[in-house]
Design a protein around this motif. Sequence first.
Motif, PDB file in Angstrom:
ATOM      1  N   GLY A  71    -100.091  30.523  71.652  1.00 23.39           N
ATOM      2  CA  GLY A  71    -101.525  30.293  71.571  1.00 23.39           C
ATOM      3  C   GLY A  71    -101.946  29.129  72.433  1.00 23.39           C
ATOM      4  O   GLY A  71    -101.101  28.423  72.987  1.00 23.39           O
ATOM      5  N   HIS A  72    -103.262  28.929  72.545  1.00 22.73           N
ATOM      6  CA  HIS A  72    -103.758  27.778  73.305  1.00 22.73           C
ATOM      7  C   HIS A  72    -104.325  26.744  72.345  1.00 22.73           C
ATOM      8  O   HIS A  72    -104.934  27.084  71.336  1.00 22.73           O
ATOM      9  CB  HIS A  72    -104.773  28.201  74.371  1.00 22.73           C
ATOM     10  CG  HIS A  72    -106.011  28.890  73.868  1.00 22.73           C
ATOM     11  ND1 HIS A  72    -107.107  28.192  73.407  1.00 22.73           N
ATOM     12  CD2 HIS A  72    -106.335  30.199  73.756  1.00 22.73           C
ATOM     13  CE1 HIS A  72    -108.053  29.046  73.052  1.00 22.73           C
ATOM     14  NE2 HIS A  72    -107.610  30.279  73.237  1.00 22.73           N
ATOM     15  N   THR A  73    -104.083  25.478  72.699  1.00 23.07           N
ATOM     16  CA  THR A  73    -104.461  24.371  71.816  1.00 23.07           C
ATOM     17  C   THR A  73    -105.870  23.865  72.079  1.00 23.07           C
ATOM     18  O   THR A  73    -106.375  23.036  71.328  1.00 23.07           O
ATOM     19  CB  THR A  73    -103.514  23.180  72.047  1.00 23.07           C
ATOM     20  OG1 THR A  73    -103.540  22.880  73.447  1.00 23.07           O
ATOM     21  CG2 THR A  73    -102.108  23.506  71.610  1.00 23.07           C
ATOM     22  N   ASP A 103    -105.445  24.053  78.197  1.00 21.83           N
ATOM     23  CA  ASP A 103    -106.409  24.449  79.235  1.00 21.83           C
ATOM     24  C   ASP A 103    -106.643  25.947  79.411  1.00 21.83           C
ATOM     25  O   ASP A 103    -107.037  26.378  80.494  1.00 21.83           O
ATOM     26  CB  ASP A 103    -105.935  23.891  80.598  1.00 21.83           C
ATOM     27  CG  ASP A 103    -106.633  22.575  80.909  1.00 21.83           C
ATOM     28  OD1 ASP A 103    -107.134  21.945  79.969  1.00 21.83           O
ATOM     29  OD2 ASP A 103    -106.684  22.196  82.088  1.00 21.83           O
ATOM     30  N   GLU A 104    -106.429  26.731  78.349  1.00 19.62           N
ATOM     31  CA  GLU A 104    -106.670  28.170  78.483  1.00 19.62           C
ATOM     32  C   GLU A 104    -108.137  28.435  78.798  1.00 19.62           C
ATOM     33  O   GLU A 104    -108.474  29.317  79.573  1.00 19.62           O
ATOM     34  CB  GLU A 104    -106.252  28.897  77.201  1.00 19.62           C
ATOM     35  CG  GLU A 104    -106.207  30.412  77.327  1.00 19.62           C
ATOM     36  CD  GLU A 104    -107.520  31.120  77.012  1.00 19.62           C
ATOM     37  OE1 GLU A 104    -107.635  32.316  77.336  1.00 19.62           O
ATOM     38  OE2 GLU A 104    -108.442  30.496  76.472  1.00 19.62           O
ATOM     39  N   GLU A 105    -109.012  27.659  78.164  1.00 21.43           N
ATOM     40  CA  GLU A 105    -110.456  27.916  78.280  1.00 21.43           C
ATOM     41  C   GLU A 105    -111.050  27.443  79.606  1.00 21.43           C
ATOM     42  O   GLU A 105    -112.193  27.726  79.902  1.00 21.43           O
ATOM     43  CB  GLU A 105    -111.212  27.241  77.123  1.00 21.43           C
ATOM     44  CG  GLU A 105    -110.790  27.711  75.731  1.00 21.43           C
ATOM     45  CD  GLU A 105    -111.293  29.110  75.398  1.00 21.43           C
ATOM     46  OE1 GLU A 105    -111.845  29.790  76.287  1.00 21.43           O
ATOM     47  OE2 GLU A 105    -111.125  29.519  74.239  1.00 21.43           O
ATOM     48  N   SER A 106    -110.290  26.675  80.377  1.00 20.06           N
ATOM     49  CA  SER A 106    -110.889  26.119  81.595  1.00 20.06           C
ATOM     50  C   SER A 106    -110.081  26.458  82.841  1.00 20.06           C
ATOM     51  O   SER A 106    -110.078  25.700  83.795  1.00 20.06           O
ATOM     52  CB  SER A 106    -111.036  24.607  81.448  1.00 20.06           C
ATOM     53  OG  SER A 106    -109.783  24.032  81.157  1.00 20.06           O
ATOM     54  N   SER A 136    -111.362  30.461  64.822  1.00 20.40           N
ATOM     55  CA  SER A 136    -111.123  31.832  65.221  1.00 20.40           C
ATOM     56  C   SER A 136    -110.364  31.868  66.559  1.00 20.40           C
ATOM     57  O   SER A 136    -109.433  32.633  66.742  1.00 20.40           O
ATOM     58  CB  SER A 136    -112.479  32.539  65.333  1.00 20.40           C
ATOM     59  OG  SER A 136    -112.309  33.912  65.395  1.00 20.40           O
ATOM     60  N   ASP A 137    -110.768  31.005  67.472  1.00 18.14           N
ATOM     61  CA  ASP A 137    -110.251  30.980  68.850  1.00 18.14           C
ATOM     62  C   ASP A 137    -109.775  29.577  69.189  1.00 18.14           C
ATOM     63  O   ASP A 137    -110.507  28.810  69.771  1.00 18.14           O
ATOM     64  CB  ASP A 137    -111.366  31.443  69.789  1.00 18.14           C
ATOM     65  CG  ASP A 137    -110.920  31.543  71.230  1.00 18.14           C
ATOM     66  OD1 ASP A 137    -109.697  31.506  71.491  1.00 18.14           O
ATOM     67  OD2 ASP A 137    -111.781  31.644  72.106  1.00 18.14           O
ATOM     68  N   MET A 138    -108.521  29.285  68.896  1.00 18.01           N
ATOM     69  CA  MET A 138    -107.551  29.945  68.065  1.00 18.01           C
ATOM     70  C   MET A 138    -106.569  28.959  67.471  1.00 18.01           C
ATOM     71  O   MET A 138    -105.427  29.261  67.255  1.00 18.01           O
ATOM     72  CB  MET A 138    -106.812  31.031  68.884  1.00 18.01           C
ATOM     73  CG  MET A 138    -106.096  30.444  70.128  1.00 18.01           C
ATOM     74  SD  MET A 138    -104.936  31.603  70.873  1.00 18.01           S
ATOM     75  CE  MET A 138    -103.637  31.627  69.652  1.00 18.01           C
ATOM     76  N   GLY A 159    -101.908  34.934  69.692  1.00 17.59           N
ATOM     77  CA  GLY A 159    -102.812  35.040  68.549  1.00 17.59           C
ATOM     78  C   GLY A 159    -104.289  34.865  68.856  1.00 17.59           C
ATOM     79  O   GLY A 159    -105.026  34.285  68.058  1.00 17.59           O
ATOM     80  N   GLU A 160    -104.747  35.373  69.994  1.00 18.37           N
ATOM     81  CA  GLU A 160    -106.187  35.329  70.310  1.00 18.37           C
ATOM     82  C   GLU A 160    -106.940  36.220  69.326  1.00 18.37           C
ATOM     83  O   GLU A 160    -106.359  37.138  68.735  1.00 18.37           O
ATOM     84  CB  GLU A 160    -106.431  35.844  71.733  1.00 18.37           C
ATOM     85  CG  GLU A 160    -105.892  34.952  72.834  1.00 18.37           C
ATOM     86  CD  GLU A 160    -106.832  33.800  73.196  1.00 18.37           C
ATOM     87  OE1 GLU A 160    -107.786  33.531  72.434  1.00 18.37           O
ATOM     88  OE2 GLU A 160    -106.578  33.156  74.221  1.00 18.37           O
ATOM     89  N   PRO A 161    -108.227  35.959  69.137  1.00 20.17           N
ATOM     90  CA  PRO A 161    -108.967  36.688  68.112  1.00 20.17           C
ATOM     91  C   PRO A 161    -109.169  38.172  68.422  1.00 20.17           C
ATOM     92  O   PRO A 161    -109.926  38.534  69.319  1.00 20.17           O
ATOM     93  CB  PRO A 161    -110.325  35.964  68.073  1.00 20.17           C
ATOM     94  CG  PRO A 161    -110.420  35.176  69.325  1.00 20.17           C
ATOM     95  CD  PRO A 161    -109.028  34.892  69.774  1.00 20.17           C
TER      96      PRO A 161
HETATM   97 ZN   LIG Z   1    -108.871  31.908  73.058  1.00 19.81          ZN
END
Ligand SMILES: [Zn+2]
Length: 383
Positions: free
Chosen positions: A75-77, A139-142, A107-109, A167-169
Amino acid sequence: MMAAIIAEPSVSSVDPSLDQSNRSVVELLAGWLEPMGFRCVIDPLPDQPKKVNLIATLHPDGPRPEGARGLVLSGHTDTVPFDGDRWTTDPFTLTERDGKLYGLGASDMKSFFALALEATRGVHAGMLRAPLTLLATADEESGMDGARALAASEHGRALAGAAAVIGEPTGNRPVHVHKGIMMESIRITGRSGHSSDPHLGRNALDAMAVVLDEIILWRAALAVRHRDPRFAIPYPTLNLGHIHGGDNPNRICGRAELQIDLRPLPGMDVDALREELRERLRERLAERAPDLEVSPLSPGQPPMATPADAEVVRLAERLTGHKSQAVAFATEAPYLARLGVEAVVLGPGDINCAHQPDEHLPVDRLEPTVRLLRQFIQHFCLH
Ligand SMILES: [Zn+2]
């Protein structure tokens, strides 16, 4: 554990004024995992020392039997930035209300890590025939810099051959394909001059009209050439999203820029597409000869294409009772695939409330998720 993870801010953003370190979340996880026997590697990203990946592995006591693959719970932190004014609870205080747990990352995540740890509780090295890894990226989101760094690291290579659950939503329904993302900038440099005499300059907007026409033709050609019925929009999309050029009506426009978003289907290569775009534009613009530059706005995300008959996909379908599907968002799965790790995306959150004020996770998802993850561990790791 969930409350503690959510209480540690870990926003990542391309806007440096919002961007935060994820180290406190990773240190919290490592602090729980080490006493459970996991060997924890905290790996800073090249050129971004405040961002770290965690690779925590519980190794079997004995030699690994042939064909024993091991499992990565991944997962991403980080979270996206948030509008504090629009939340009805404190985004960093996990709050239970009407059967839902509210918090930034519920939820994310970030909450997935607490559930993965719970599923791992009681598992020790002597029970394992293959390694169990908990992977927590930055840094998954960026821009997915964490996953990209992992894919180029020795710690990443050590995961080769494993299966992974990301484990993404997805509402605990398995996903094995998604489109990629490319964002490209097309810059044209001409020469400015007085508008009364076109010979004084070279108009970048005139050339941009040709570029727009060519890109719209290319979009239609791509949609004919590439089809994938697993997606609600079964063709690659190309959006003209931003254009800017010139400054004044009485000056020949010297410079113009167009930005596009292209979402390739599985099987389409990001670099090959960029080259094709460059070639088409060069050819069309040839005799006008402006300076043309096609460059990515970000490195882009490759499509995910885990085979439908992969062991991890089949198992996810059997355990959840749902056929594996396609989704419209991107994940870190393609970077794991580069390492020879076959992933399924499967997590308890709902994408509809992700990246929104009052992000939440239904309480009744917790126990089924822990049970599900425990079954993955049993299948891939335990004797
Ligand atoms: Zn995510």
